[in-house]
Write an enzyme that holds these catalytic residues in place. Structure first.
Site, PDB file in Angstrom:
ATOM      1  N   ARG A  74       0.847  -1.177   0.000  1.00  0.00           N
ATOM      2  CA  ARG A  74       0.000   0.000   0.000  1.00  0.00           C
ATOM      3  C   ARG A  74       0.884   1.228   0.000  1.00  0.00           C
ATOM      4  NH1 ARG A  74      -4.282   1.383   4.759  1.00  0.00           N
ATOM      5  NH2 ARG A  74      -2.387   1.778   5.916  1.00  0.00           N
ATOM      6  N   THR A 100      -0.865   7.646  -0.827  1.00  0.00           N
ATOM      7  CA  THR A 100      -2.160   7.632  -1.534  1.00  0.00           C
ATOM      8  C   THR A 100      -3.094   6.556  -0.964  1.00  0.00           C
ATOM      9  OG1 THR A 100      -1.396   5.991  -3.120  1.00  0.00           O
ATOM     10  CG2 THR A 100      -0.976   8.303  -3.664  1.00  0.00           C
ATOM     11  N   ASP A 158       1.300  -2.084  12.354  1.00  0.00           N
ATOM     12  CA  ASP A 158       1.650  -2.609  11.024  1.00  0.00           C
ATOM     13  C   ASP A 158       1.913  -4.115  11.133  1.00  0.00           C
ATOM     14  OD1 ASP A 158       3.317  -3.463   8.758  1.00  0.00           O
ATOM     15  OD2 ASP A 158       3.216  -1.352   8.186  1.00  0.00           O
ATOM     16  N   ASP A 211       5.321  -5.470   9.696  1.00  0.00           N
ATOM     17  CA  ASP A 211       6.472  -5.115  10.537  1.00  0.00           C
ATOM     18  C   ASP A 211       6.495  -5.946  11.816  1.00  0.00           C
ATOM     19  OD1 ASP A 211       7.675  -3.271   8.883  1.00  0.00           O
ATOM     20  OD2 ASP A 211       6.509  -1.584   9.667  1.00  0.00           O
TER      21      ASP A 211
HETATM   22  C1  PRP Z   1      -0.852  -4.099   4.804  1.00  0.00           C
HETATM   23  C2  PRP Z   1      -1.743  -5.298   5.019  1.00  0.00           C
HETATM   24  C3  PRP Z   1      -2.626  -5.264   3.806  1.00  0.00           C
HETATM   25  C4  PRP Z   1      -2.811  -3.791   3.568  1.00  0.00           C
HETATM   26  C5  PRP Z   1      -4.144  -3.387   4.111  1.00  0.00           C
HETATM   27  O1  PRP Z   1       0.153  -4.395   3.916  1.00  0.00           O
HETATM   28  O2  PRP Z   1      -1.035  -6.502   5.180  1.00  0.00           O
HETATM   29  O3  PRP Z   1      -2.078  -5.906   2.665  1.00  0.00           O
HETATM   30  O4  PRP Z   1      -1.767  -3.119   4.294  1.00  0.00           O
HETATM   31  O5  PRP Z   1      -4.431  -2.085   3.805  1.00  0.00           O
HETATM   32  P1  PRP Z   1      -5.591  -1.681   2.786  1.00  0.00           P
HETATM   33  O6  PRP Z   1      -6.780  -2.541   3.131  1.00  0.00           O
HETATM   34  O7  PRP Z   1      -5.824  -0.238   3.091  1.00  0.00           O
HETATM   35  O8  PRP Z   1      -5.099  -1.903   1.399  1.00  0.00           O
HETATM   36  P2  PRP Z   1       1.284  -3.333   3.499  1.00  0.00           P
HETATM   37  O9  PRP Z   1       0.834  -2.540   2.330  1.00  0.00           O
HETATM   38  O10 PRP Z   1       1.697  -2.564   4.716  1.00  0.00           O
HETATM   39  O11 PRP Z   1       2.452  -4.233   2.972  1.00  0.00           O
HETATM   40  P3  PRP Z   1       3.340  -5.315   3.740  1.00  0.00           P
HETATM   41  O12 PRP Z   1       2.455  -6.484   4.043  1.00  0.00           O
HETATM   42  O13 PRP Z   1       4.357  -5.624   2.725  1.00  0.00           O
HETATM   43  O14 PRP Z   1       3.896  -4.693   4.985  1.00  0.00           O
HETATM   44  N1  URA Z   2      -1.959  -2.328   7.344  1.00  0.00           N
HETATM   45  C1  URA Z   2      -1.560  -2.738   8.574  1.00  0.00           C
HETATM   46  O1  URA Z   2      -0.630  -3.550   8.697  1.00  0.00           O
HETATM   47  N2  URA Z   2      -2.180  -2.223   9.635  1.00  0.00           N
HETATM   48  C2  URA Z   2      -3.204  -1.365   9.541  1.00  0.00           C
HETATM   49  O2  URA Z   2      -3.759  -0.944  10.582  1.00  0.00           O
HETATM   50  C3  URA Z   2      -3.603  -0.955   8.252  1.00  0.00           C
HETATM   51  C4  URA Z   2      -2.976  -1.460   7.167  1.00  0.00           C
END
Ligand code: PRP
Ligand code: URA
Length: 208
Positions: A103, A107, A199, A202
């Site tokens: 994400r 944006t 997150d 993380d």
């Molecule tokens: C997080 C999570 C989802 C997304 C959710 O991933 O694991 O994939 O955000 O957010 P949304 O519903 O608003 O799209 P992230 O983009 O942080 O990537 P990562 O798993 O690589 O840390």
């Molecule tokens: N992605 C995450 O990992 N946590 C949130 O709260 C939203 C998006």
């Protein structure tokens, strides 16, 4: 009803530990995995069974089995990877695909970077894995990627979902069943789930 929220004291107990900022990376990862198993069990309630004959040490009887070949698990990278071990404890022979999305934190739009799916994916029920359903942008994009490749039956497992994300998936993809362990209150102004757990990627991988 396409939105199934688990309602169980053990789930609430595990979610509470998961939320706490003092939970270690090891325990966080274990809890994500356990909750994924529980969600998957619920999602497989309608799995078709085939009758077989079994010879026990005592007698011959009828039993029922699931054809694991009809299923594929697809984690959304990276946080969805944390759910893979948990679902495989239930169905170790299911195939696994990967969808890479992140994400854009400015944006909040999903950015696609990888897609590798098992052969004959169009004939399988896909169980999509992502612990967090926030705006729903990533989930909706992942479902579109699967549909573009011919997948007809999709179940989406998320551990914590915001109402905004649930609504987005149900609007964009009303045919997809969403299983979530807990429906949270809302998103904050930077798109994080409140109260949430921070997150997920993380915390699973210890990157912050
Ligand atoms: C997080 C999570 C989802 C997304 C959710 O991933 O694991 O994939 O955000 O957010 P949304 O519903 O608003 O799209 P992230 O983009 O942080 O990537 P990562 O798993 O690589 O840390
Ligand atoms: N992605 C995450 O990992 N946590 C949130 O709260 C939203 C998006």
């Amino acid at each position: 009803m396409k939105e199934i929220v688990l309602n169980h004291p053990m789930v609430e107990h595990k979610i509470s530990i998961l939320r706490s900022e003092s939970t270690s990376t090891k325990e966080f990862r274990e809890l994500i995995s356990e909750l994924a198993t529980i969600l998957c069990l619920e999602a497989l309630k309608d799995a078709p069974l085939k009758e077989i004959s079994i010879k026990t040490p005592i007698t011959v009887c009828k039993g029922k089995t699931i054809d694991e070949n009809n299923y594929a698990f697809v984690p959304i990278l990276r946080a969805g990877m944390g759910m893979v071990d948990g679902v495989l404890t239930l169905m170790p022979n299911a195939k696994i695909g990967h969808i890479g999305l992140y994400r854009n934190e400015d944006t909040l739009e999903p950015v696609e970077y990888y897609c590798k799916l098992p052969k004959n994916i169009e004939n399988k029920t896909v169980i999509l894995l992502d612990p967090m359903l926030a705006t729903g942008g990533s989930g909706s994009a992942a479902i579109s990627m699967l549909k573009k490749r011919g997948v007809k039956k999709i179940k989406f497992l998320s551990i914590i979902a915001a109402p905004e994300g649930l609504e987005r998936i149900q609007t964009d993809h009303p045919d997809v069943e969403i299983y979530t362990a807990y429906k949270d209150l809302k998103l904050n102004d930077v798109g994080y789930i409140v109260p949430g757990l921070g997150d997920a990627g993380d915390r699973i991988f210890g990157t912050k």
